[in-house]
Structure formats: C-alpha cells, structure tokens
Write an enzyme that holds these catalytic residues in place. Structure first.
Site, PDB file in Angstrom:
ATOM      1  CE  LYS A  39      -4.128   1.758   2.417  1.00 46.52           C
ATOM      2  NZ  LYS A  39      -5.065   1.484   3.527  1.00 46.52           N
ATOM      3  CB  SER A 114      -8.217   3.359   2.473  1.00 45.69           C
ATOM      4  OG  SER A 114      -7.376   2.801   3.465  1.00 45.69           O
ATOM      5  CB  SER A 138      -8.379   0.188   5.218  1.00 44.47           C
ATOM      6  OG  SER A 138      -9.020   1.384   5.593  1.00 44.47           O
TER       7      SER A 138
END
Length: 442
Positions: A39, A114, A138
């Site tokens: 990420k 996310s 997330s």
C-alpha cells in the site's frame, strides 16, 4: 501467467485497473523468489510514497517500512505501490489523487477502501501477495469486494515503522491474497518485535499451530440493515460452517452500534494531529509562495494539495480535540472503545470467534458512490469498525457471489494475539469453498 510475464504486463494491467501509483517496469526478477506489492502509505526506497495524496507528490523515502524490509529479506520483490484513498480516508478508494482502482470483477465498480489497490493487485495478479493497512476496515472491506482473503493482525503484532499513519492507535498492517496459504507463510515474516516501533515490543510470540475453531458467535445486530444478497449468502455460509463441525450461536451485542461514532471521533482526532506536519516545508510538495506570511503560506498550501475528504476529517478531528469539546467527544470515545473491547471479551469466553458479514452490500458502482453523502459512506463500515476499534485480529473469507457474480465476504474476529485460529480457518474454509478468479485480460 508466469512471474516474468506478470512484470512485463504490469503497465497494461495498470492502465486497465489503476491499482498502482508506482510500479516496476523493467521486467527483471533478479534473485527474487516471489512478488509482492504494498500500500502506498508504506515507505519504500525504490518508489515514491504518496499515501494517495498530492501533498506528498515526489516524496522518495530513503528507507523501507519494516514489513516491506522483512519480505525482501526472505526473497520477495516489491513490484509496486498500490493505490489508496488519500491517507486512508475512504471506503471505496475514490479519494485518491492518483487514479481510482477498478474492481477486477466489474470495472464499473469499486475495489473498496482504503486498501483498494492492494486487493485489486491480489485479485488480478497470479500467485500474488499484497500488503494492506487497516484503520477501520481498510483490508477486510476491499478483500470482500474483490473476492480475496485478507487478514488484519492484532494491533501491535506488525511493526508500524515506515507507515504514514492515519490513526496511531488504530492502524494495523496485514496481508491480502487469493491463496490463504500465503497468509500462513508470510504473516510470521512481517510480524514480530521491532525496536523501531515500541507498540510491537509487548506482543507474545506468534505461533501458528493449526488450532481449529469449534464455535462462532453471530451478533443478531450484524444481519440487520444488510442487502438481501449478502444476508442470504451469509446464512448459507453459516450452514456450511455447521457442516464443518463448527457450532453457530446467535447472540446479542448491542455495544457494536456505539463503535462507529467512537471510531470516527478517535480516528479523525488522531488524523488531524498526524496531518499537521504536511505544510510544504519538509515532505513532498514544497512549491508554495514563500512571499506569504507564515500562517498564510501553510493555509494556501494545505488548501491546494489536500483533498476534500482529508480537509473534512482534519476539521472534524480538530473540533473534537478543542477545549470545551475534548471531554464531551474524545474522552467519551475512549470510554466507548473499552465497552466494545469488553463486549468482545465476553463473547470470547464462550466462543472462538465473532462472525459477521464483512460489508452490508456488494461492491457498488461508481455512479452510485458519487451520489452518496459522506455520512452514508461512513455507515458502510459499521461491520468492520468494531474489531478495528478493539484492536482484535480479524479475517475476511470469500463466502459467495451475487447474481452479477460480485464477491461477498464474511469476517471472523478472534481475541487479541489469536491469529492462529484465523489462519487455520482460512485454510480450512478454502477446502470447503471454491474461490472464483476474476477474468483478467491484458
């Protein structure tokens, strides 16, 4: 698709799915044994780290996050930084400054947020491992929307060194993959004590002994207010669990409804503090008008480079920490967090795990997301927030598909430091349930 072919095709795949902010284009595997992605809020020395925000455009860290460094040490090659909501602020990965990842099952739909790019990469690339970060859901949310397994360890199990934090007391680094065996293999690699992160130094040893679940508690509140497809699929999954010898008990957990407001008070309070450092002086963008006065420079710079959702959460978090409001909101939210933790502990006294659907609906289309209000988007996380607020480990398992072939997931939550039963559950469930691979064409 071989590893070499995967590297050669990354550019074409990214043009189609927009899962990466930065990625490897040289096609050289070197001596690597496996490929992984991370990420974009985890620092890495070979790529920009922007956390999905224009304000960090051009930031090139000189060090790797501990989780990335650990995977490299065992032969992994980092092939890219995955797209995400700006600083983790979102449920659908639509708040990124660098493109919106497209769901591999339907490119008109969201990957979830996310860690949307992380879930997309795990679903699109063959034999792939992706690092995600969870604050309020997330990892499990995008894992559910993209049909992958996703594990979130206990808070403190994985070092946060090198993480651009959203909320320091909430952020947890975990893994996503279509193959649960990868979770079992690489969770011990990224876990462990790290002197660079004191919160990781109190953890007991991670032991994956294959301990199976024998019972789960299903909160009645968790199957209220969810779509018909999700409810029916989840109930079918419960029957499958019973056939595996797992006892399923319906329970009352009214405390779960208080987790959402408490989470947003705590998360935005911590976020507003964390984002105060981005003022155009040290990180990323630094091209503001230096003829301005001190406060004017900061204000104009932050107004230009922060997205709307980041501004909204900064304002909310600053408000809840103001004199006169701190005791009413922030201190009360801390008390609610303990109530939620106690509710889970009560359930774990008689059950191995608490089980709920992961998301209340399948991945929505972007056209539907655009018409949602911020509050409606926040409410979508009501099933994933409680476990994140409590800091307990949890796991998304794909458990079915709707009439359009969109994935549906279920979420197991176990007691602190008990990742063993989650990993074992993923391995056992994978024998029971056939995960569908998205049809990906370069």
């Amino acid at each position: 698709m071989s590893d070499v072919q995967t590297l050669k095709d990354l550019k074409k795949l990214n043009e189609k799915y927009e899962m990466f902010n930065a990625f490897c284009e040289d096609g050289d595997l070197g001596d690597s044994k496996f490929l992984f992605s991370a990420k974009d809020n985890l620092t890495s020395s070979e790529y920009e780290t922007c956390a999905g925000s224009k304000i960090l455009g051009g930031y090139r860290p000189v060090f790797d996050a501990t989780s990335i460094a650990n995977l490299k040490q065992v032969g992994g090659k980092l092939v890219g930084k995955t797209n995400m909501d700006e600083f983790g602020f979102g449920t659908f990965s639509t708040n990124s400054a660098f493109g919106v990842p497209k769901n591999p099952f339907d490119r008109e739909r969201s990957c979830g947020g996310s860690s949307g790019g992380s879930a997309c990469a795990a679903a699109v690339l063959d034999d792939h491992l992706s690092i995600g970060v969870s604050t309020g859901g997330s990892i499990c949310c995008p894992a559910s929307f993209c049909g992958t397994y996703g594990i979130v360890p206990s808070y403190g199990r994985v070092s946060r060194y090198g993480l651009i934090d959203y909320g320091n007391s909430l952020d947890k680094i975990g893994l996503l993959s279509v193959d649960p065996a990868k979770l079992k293999e690489y969770l011990p690699v990224i876990a462990g004590k790290d002197p660079m992160d004191p919160t990781s130094c109190i953890q007991p040893e991670l032991k994956l002994t294959g301990r199976k679940m024998t019972s789960v508690a299903v909160p009645k509140e968790a199957i209220e207010g969810i779509s018909t497809d999700v409810k029916n699929t989840f109930l079918k999954a419960l029957e499958d669990l019973k056939s595996m010898g797992i006892e399923v008990d319906y329970v009352d957990m009214p405390e779960l409804k208080y987790a959402m407001p408490a989470y947003y008070v705590l998360a935005t309070s911590e976020a507003s503090t964390n984002l105060a450092r981005y003022v155009g002086m040290r990180y990323g963008q630094q091209e503001g008008d230096l003829t301005q006065k001190f406060d004017d420079y900061f204000t104009s710079f932050r107004s230009q480079y922060f997205g709307d959702e980041a501004k909204r959460r900064i304002l909310l978090g600053t408000y809840t920490r103001m004199e006169g409001f701190r005791d009413r909101y922030y201190a009360k939210a801390l008390q609610v967090r303990m109530v939620v933790i106690d509710a889970y502990k009560k359930m774990f006294a008689d059950h191995d795990a608490v089980l709920t659907p992961t998301m209340p609906f399948v991945s929505p289309k972007f056209s539907d997301i655009s018409s949602m209000s911020p509050v409606e988007s926040y409410k979508a996380d009501f099933l994933t927030v409680p476990a994140n607020l409590a800091g307990t480990p949890h796991l998304n398992c794909p458990c079915g598909y709707d009439g359009n072939g969109m994935p549906i997931g279920m979420q197991f939550v176990t007691d602190h430091w008990n990742e063993d039963q989650l990993v074992t559950m993923a391995m056992e469930w994978d024998k029971q349930f056939e995960v569908r691979k998205a049809e990906v064409k370069v």
